[in-house]
Design a protein around this motif. Structure first.
Motif, PDB file in Angstrom:
ATOM      1  N   SER A 206       6.752  12.706  -7.614  1.00  0.00           N
ATOM      2  CA  SER A 206       6.993  12.219  -8.974  1.00  0.00           C
ATOM      3  C   SER A 206       8.400  12.509  -9.478  1.00  0.00           C
ATOM      4  O   SER A 206       8.873  11.857 -10.403  1.00  0.00           O
ATOM      5  CB  SER A 206       5.964  12.826  -9.942  1.00  0.00           C
ATOM      6  OG  SER A 206       5.998  14.237  -9.887  1.00  0.00           O
ATOM      7  N   THR A 207       9.092  13.486  -8.879  1.00  0.00           N
ATOM      8  CA  THR A 207      10.464  13.761  -9.324  1.00  0.00           C
ATOM      9  C   THR A 207      11.494  13.015  -8.483  1.00  0.00           C
ATOM     10  O   THR A 207      12.682  13.037  -8.810  1.00  0.00           O
ATOM     11  CB  THR A 207      10.794  15.272  -9.272  1.00  0.00           C
ATOM     12  OG1 THR A 207      10.805  15.709  -7.912  1.00  0.00           O
ATOM     13  CG2 THR A 207       9.796  16.066 -10.083  1.00  0.00           C
ATOM     14  N   LEU A 208      11.084  12.399  -7.400  1.00  0.00           N
ATOM     15  CA  LEU A 208      12.004  11.643  -6.549  1.00  0.00           C
ATOM     16  C   LEU A 208      12.254  10.303  -7.230  1.00  0.00           C
ATOM     17  O   LEU A 208      11.444   9.376  -7.155  1.00  0.00           O
ATOM     18  CB  LEU A 208      11.390  11.461  -5.166  1.00  0.00           C
ATOM     19  CG  LEU A 208      12.301  11.053  -3.999  1.00  0.00           C
ATOM     20  CD1 LEU A 208      13.500  11.964  -3.877  1.00  0.00           C
ATOM     21  CD2 LEU A 208      11.522  11.029  -2.704  1.00  0.00           C
TER      22      LEU A 208
ATOM     23  N   ARG B  17      -4.838   8.131  -1.694  1.00  0.00           N
ATOM     24  CA  ARG B  17      -4.303   7.052  -2.526  1.00  0.00           C
ATOM     25  C   ARG B  17      -3.869   7.553  -3.901  1.00  0.00           C
ATOM     26  O   ARG B  17      -4.361   7.119  -4.944  1.00  0.00           O
ATOM     27  CB  ARG B  17      -5.338   5.929  -2.675  1.00  0.00           C
ATOM     28  CG  ARG B  17      -5.626   5.145  -1.411  1.00  0.00           C
ATOM     29  CD  ARG B  17      -4.364   4.477  -0.862  1.00  0.00           C
ATOM     30  NE  ARG B  17      -3.659   3.685  -1.855  1.00  0.00           N
ATOM     31  CZ  ARG B  17      -3.926   2.410  -2.097  1.00  0.00           C
ATOM     32  NH1 ARG B  17      -4.868   1.792  -1.410  1.00  0.00           N
ATOM     33  NH2 ARG B  17      -3.227   1.732  -3.008  1.00  0.00           N
ATOM     34  N   LEU B  18      -2.931   8.476  -3.886  1.00  0.00           N
ATOM     35  CA  LEU B  18      -2.443   9.041  -5.146  1.00  0.00           C
ATOM     36  C   LEU B  18      -1.849   7.982  -6.056  1.00  0.00           C
ATOM     37  O   LEU B  18      -1.832   8.140  -7.281  1.00  0.00           O
ATOM     38  CB  LEU B  18      -1.389  10.117  -4.865  1.00  0.00           C
ATOM     39  CG  LEU B  18      -1.856  11.334  -4.051  1.00  0.00           C
ATOM     40  CD1 LEU B  18      -0.728  12.345  -3.925  1.00  0.00           C
ATOM     41  CD2 LEU B  18      -3.083  11.976  -4.683  1.00  0.00           C
ATOM     42  N   ASP B  19      -1.370   6.883  -5.455  1.00  0.00           N
ATOM     43  CA  ASP B  19      -0.766   5.816  -6.259  1.00  0.00           C
ATOM     44  C   ASP B  19      -1.778   5.107  -7.137  1.00  0.00           C
ATOM     45  O   ASP B  19      -1.410   4.413  -8.086  1.00  0.00           O
ATOM     46  CB  ASP B  19      -0.071   4.805  -5.344  1.00  0.00           C
ATOM     47  CG  ASP B  19      -0.997   4.236  -4.289  1.00  0.00           C
ATOM     48  OD1 ASP B  19      -1.749   5.025  -3.667  1.00  0.00           O
ATOM     49  OD2 ASP B  19      -0.970   3.018  -4.070  1.00  0.00           O
TER      50      ASP B  19
ATOM     51  N   PHE C  46       7.073   6.542  -2.941  1.00  0.00           N
ATOM     52  CA  PHE C  46       7.083   7.721  -3.807  1.00  0.00           C
ATOM     53  C   PHE C  46       5.722   8.007  -4.446  1.00  0.00           C
ATOM     54  O   PHE C  46       5.259   9.154  -4.435  1.00  0.00           O
ATOM     55  CB  PHE C  46       8.151   7.585  -4.890  1.00  0.00           C
ATOM     56  CG  PHE C  46       9.562   7.472  -4.357  1.00  0.00           C
ATOM     57  CD1 PHE C  46       9.872   7.850  -3.063  1.00  0.00           C
ATOM     58  CD2 PHE C  46      10.586   6.985  -5.158  1.00  0.00           C
ATOM     59  CE1 PHE C  46      11.167   7.752  -2.565  1.00  0.00           C
ATOM     60  CE2 PHE C  46      11.894   6.886  -4.686  1.00  0.00           C
ATOM     61  CZ  PHE C  46      12.178   7.263  -3.379  1.00  0.00           C
ATOM     62  N   ASP C  47       5.088   6.993  -5.012  1.00  0.00           N
ATOM     63  CA  ASP C  47       3.803   7.218  -5.662  1.00  0.00           C
ATOM     64  C   ASP C  47       2.733   7.640  -4.659  1.00  0.00           C
ATOM     65  O   ASP C  47       1.843   8.437  -4.974  1.00  0.00           O
ATOM     66  CB  ASP C  47       3.339   5.945  -6.395  1.00  0.00           C
ATOM     67  CG  ASP C  47       4.185   5.646  -7.620  1.00  0.00           C
ATOM     68  OD1 ASP C  47       4.956   6.535  -8.031  1.00  0.00           O
ATOM     69  OD2 ASP C  47       4.080   4.520  -8.157  1.00  0.00           O
TER      70      ASP C  47
END
Length: 984
Positions: A806-808, A418-420, A800-801
């Motif tokens: 993070s660059t997308l 869960r990086l978001d 993305f999150d």
């Protein structure tokens, strides 16, 4: 030192009784080299030598390939005049070492035995060579086969460097955390683990004809004195010595070890005369040779160490070591005197000629076994490449990865999911610059990096603590201050308090790149939410520890020592890896590094030389591991700014499969989007248009008869070339808020005109394949209508999150410095400027930079995460994004019967390969899928070969008329090179 014969006789009788517990081992295997003791070559050499020359063969002198000509002359003199038997190579470099050895061998009457201390490989002594993990780290490895392979590789490397003997492994049981000389050089404190690892290492070397030397007999593990500096004393009784210290030596002797090195130790229970064990006949001859039955080479520890030199005269002390039973003497401080004193002992009958001949036969048999009877000089050509092969580097990575030990993992925090939900900060304690550990963490998601000096004071620590209040996960790397992991902790009290505080915080992961014993000196460390021991501070251990934290690799290491009352011997938790991309060498996934690197490098250079592109990024991943990731060239032809791997490229039409497509697939899974429904189902505005009721399956497969594109910006022009009044203005205002550039602002309602143009556009006559981007201008609004959220928010939160990309992003200049964004075309028609920081596509910029057709920017690494999720059939980072059946449907050719290769949104290989005119290489499977972009980009996944391929460039510089990239066919040639590199 000379022991009186009467005392020696009494003591030997005492040993017969007291050492009976050692006993003769039942299954002692003779070292393999002894089969040559009475070989023809050995006999012939024996007949040519005088007694003095025979004695000289027992001596090995140190050599330094980093010293000058005078040192070499001194060595040549010893070889020619004294006729010594061997050389022990110390510091230097492999090329000079080989040249030096060739000169010495040429000067020697009898081939010289070459040895070195390579406990962790040649890197222990030679520059520009590989250092494998220290033995303490290897003690944590649960796969002995890896250690056997290390033995094989070290044998290969030593032989390539002109050597025949390794003074390794250390088989001491390190049961004293304060041991200053063994410690991290030991496999640990468990005698069984020490034996298992030692045997694997020994067997790997001996199976490839390298002589080995198990050390330091009778056991140097429980000392707190360095024998280089003084004579350590071990006060244990015989029962204890037999059960712990001597135990590993008995086992390696049973297994047929070729050599054993005797330490400089004072062990009253074995020799009450305070004689260093190296000089003790009761220890060397009676115990090692007679009681334990060792028949191989007995090697003295260095005879220049204070543990043996104190109170003993050079030369005489070497003779005493020979009389004690040592076969090979290294580092004599006076070779001439040592030989003379030993010859005197021979004449006096203290050393018998029979004993001398027996030792010499062993040494010559060993030389025969390693091939010195047919010595061939070693070529220095290509030695660095030969010693630093990709297979050797990969083995080093595997050993390091297998050693990583997870001691704490509260609430299954590791690997991170869960990086978001995470806002992550990393701190490197003891490093001034961003570390390899931190850089690798940054490959997985956005991480804010901090450095903390190990001697930081209250003000620095307090300032850092305040900044960390903005983060809900902290990752702390504790780095070493020395090149080798001593059990020493050099931190200010303030830093210690900082570590103690965050150990109890519940949201901190610690990575300890130090000797594991230091954990006992860190207050509260056992309470950490996450704790990983990496054992040493190397670039490889840092990189792999970061991968472990995010699930790129797993963990299986176990502590080879106990840490006070905090952690027991054998502690460690298993962690599964492979939930996110890992980073490794091509050989790890069955690919050839040379083919991959040479071909891609060559093709990229060809494209840059032809000015097809100024630079670019290429990434290759296989089996979930990134094996190739490089940046090439410059951002622009006129630039001096080199492309870096974290630079962002305009993805152009790859946006189609990277933005709306993953969300549409999710909505299909949720039953909120129907591929068989028409566009009017989701945009009522299209109810009465010619596009009503055309199924989305046809639209996404580019078979809906839509026109390829509409030149929206040209519709804003008057006949005289100026802009119509309700389209653009030179300044921003409430009515003209959409920025095209600093001098061009679009009317707020122009998006409606774009939609109207799409609605009114005519349809192609035939329902055949015709690539069109029109529908992708509409899909963001469709998604917003279905979800009730803004398109950008939906993308970030759903995709993305969560994948850590993070660059997308759209409109990158709002998040990243311009220096990290690659420029595209010099637009002299519409924007009338060089495009830099904003999307190249005219339609997308008129949509505010946010479109389903174009507009996304990314680096290769973040785009690869999305493509890997697709390749995983919808799963990544321990989360399912899309159902497998949905992804299979979208990535499958829809209308092959109509000569249409396309999937739903995804491009596919031509139905019939058309040579260089094809969109993919010949080897790309029919199940592969992806997309290309107008700016010179390509993202492709192949399930059959488990491949992801990313190519990013800005071929539209200086303008879109630059089509050299297509003429060169660079993208597909690189793709073919990737397949060519696959070995399995």
């Amino acid at each position: 030192m000379q022991i009186p014969r009467s005392t020696l006789k009494f003591f030997l009788l005492f040993l017969v009784f007291t050492l009976s517990s050692f006993g003769q081992t039942n299954k002692v295997s003779k070292p393999d080299f002894l089969k040559y003791e009475y070989n023809t070559w050995v006999d012939s050499v024996m007949q040519t030598l005088t007694n003095r020359e025979k004695i000289a063969q027992l001596f090995m002198v140190p050599a330094y390939s980093n010293k000058g000509g005078q040192h070499l002359e001194e060595l040549l003199s010893l070889v020619q005049k004294e006729k010594i038997g061997g050389i022990v190579f110390m510091q230097g470099n492999p090329e000079k070492q080989v040249k030096m050895m060739n000169q010495l061998q040429k000067a020697s009457q009898i081939p010289l035995l070459g040895a070195t201390d390579a406990e962790w490989g040649l890197g222990m002594r030679l520059k520009q060579t590989i250092s494998f993990p220290y033995q303490m780290a290897l003690g944590a490895v649960q796969n002995e086969d890896l250690i056997y392979k290390m033995g094989e590789e070290i044998a290969r490397q030593l032989q390539r460097a002109g050597l025949h003997m390794n003074f390794a492994p250390v088989v001491d049981v390190n049961n004293n955390p304060n041991n200053p000389v063994i410690n991290y050089r030991s496999f640990g404190e468990d005698k069984y683990n020490v034996v298992t690892k030692s045997l694997a290492y020994i067997q790997g070397m001996q199976d490839h004809n390298l002589l080995v030397t198990a050390k330091h007999f009778p056991g140097h593990g429980d000392t707190d004195t360095d024998s280089h500096l003084a004579l350590p004393r071990i006060n244990h009784d015989i029962k204890r010595l037999d059960s712990i210290e001597i135990y590993p030596f008995k086992k390696v002797i049973d297994a047929g070890v070729s050599g054993i090195m005797v330490a400089h130790l004072d062990i009253p229970a074995l020799d009450s005369t305070q004689t260093p064990s190296t000089l003790s006949k009761p220890i060397v001859t009676n115990l090692l040779k007679n009681q334990l039955g060792f028949k191989g080479l007995v090697v003295s520890d260095a005879m220049n160490m204070k543990g043996v030199t104190k109170g003993n005269e050079p030369g005489i002390v070497d003779k005493d070591a020979i009389l004690a039973g040592n076969d090979l003497i290294e580092f004599s401080e006076d070779i001439s005197k040592a030989i003379a004193e030993t010859e005197k002992a021979l004449k006096q009958g203290i050393l018998t000629e029979e004993d001398l001949n027996k030792r010499l036969r062993k040494i010559l048999a060993a030389k025969k076994w390693v091939g010195l009877d047919n010595y061939v000089s070693i070529s220095p050509d290509g030695i660095y490449d030969d010693l630093n092969t990709n297979n050797a580097l990969l083995l080093n990575r595997k050993l390091t990865g297998a050693s990583l030990t997870v001691l704490k993992n509260k609430k299954n925090l590791l690997p991170l999911k869960r990086l978001d939900t995470l806002k992550i900060a990393s701190i490197s304690i003891g490093e001034e610059r961003q570390t390899k550990f931190q850089k690798t963490l940054g490959l997985y998601t956005r991480v804010k990096h901090f450095q903390l000096d190990r001697e930081a004071g209250k003000r620095e620590v307090l300032k850092l603590q305040q900044e960390l209040g903005n983060y809900n996960l902290v990752i702390i790397g504790l780095h070493d201050f020395s090149i080798r992991p001593q059990n020493v902790l050099k931190l200010s009290e303030e830093v210690k308090e900082f570590v103690a505080k965050f150990s109890k915080s519940g949201n901190t992961i610690f990575a300890i790149f130090k000797n594991p014993y230091v954990l006992d000196k860190l207050e509260n460390i056992e309470q950490a939410a996450g704790l990983i021991v990496a054992y040493q501070d190397s670039p490889v251990s840092q990189e792999l520890t970061a991968q472990l934290i995010f699930g790129g690799i797993g963990a299986s290491g176990r502590l080879p020592v106990s840490i006070g009352k905090k952690f027991q011997l054998g502690s460690g938790l298993d962690l599964d890896g492979g939930i996110r991309l890992g980073y490794t060498l091509p050989e790890d996934v069955g690919m050839d590094s040379f083919v991959l690197n040479s071909k891609i490098d060559s093709l990229m250079q060809e494209a840059m030389d032809a000015r097809a592109i100024p630079g670019g990024e290429v990434l290759v991943a296989r089996k979930g591991m990134v094996v190739f990731y490089k940046a090439y060239g410059f951002q622009n032809y006129t630039d001096t700014l080199r492309v870096k791997k974290d630079d962002l490229y305009d993805l152009a039409s790859i946006t189609k499969i990277s933005s709306t497509l993953p969300v549409l697939m999710q909505l299909v899974d949720e039953g909120k989007f129907d591929l068989e429904a028409g566009i009017n189902e989701y945009l009522p505005y299209f109810e009465n248009s010619n596009k009503a009721d055309i199924p989305f399956r046809d639209i996404l497969a580019h078979q809906a008869r839509f026109k390829p594109w509409i030149p929206y910006w040209k519709n804003t022009l008057r006949n005289n070339g100026s802009f119509k009044w309700n389209t653009f203005k030179q300044d921003s205002s409430r009515r003209f808020p959409i920025k095209i550039n600093d001098q061009l602002w679009l009317h707020r309602n122009y998006k409606k005109k774009i939609f109207k143009a799409i609605k009114k556009s005519p349809l192609e006559k035939e329902a055949a394949y015709k690539y069109s981007g029109l529908a992708f201008y509409l899909t963001p609004e469709i998604i917003e209508r279905i979800t009730g959220e803004s398109f950008r928010k939906v993308l970030d939160e759903r995709i993305f999150d969560k994948v850590g990309a993070s660059t997308l992003t759209y409109n990158p200049v709002k998040k990243f410095p311009l220096s990290r964004i690659i420029p595209t075309e010099n637009d002299f028609l519409f924007r009338r400027e060089a495009i830099h920081g904003t999307v190249h596509d005219e339609g997308a910029i008129m949509m505010g930079g946010v479109s389903g057709n174009a507009g996304l920017f990314s680096n290769a690494n973040d785009l690869a995460k999305l493509m890997q999720m697709y390749l995983n059939m919808g799963e990544y980072g321990g989360q399912r994004f899309i159902q497998t059946k949905t992804l299979k449907d979208f990535s499958t050719t829809q209308f092959a019967e109509n000569n249409n290769r396309r999937g739903l949104g995804f491009d596919k290989p031509y139905l019939k390969y058309a040579g260089e005119d094809s969109n993919t290489s010949k080897s790309a499977s029919k199940s592969s899928f992806g997309h290309t972009g107008f700016t010179g980009t390509m993202a492709w996944a192949d399930p059959e070969k488990d491949l992801v391929y990313i190519f990013l460039s800005n071929r539209v510089i200086p303008n879109r008329e630059n089509t050299r990239l297509y003429k060169l066919n660079t993208k597909t040639k690189i793709q073919q090179a990737i397949y060519d590199a696959i070995l399995d």
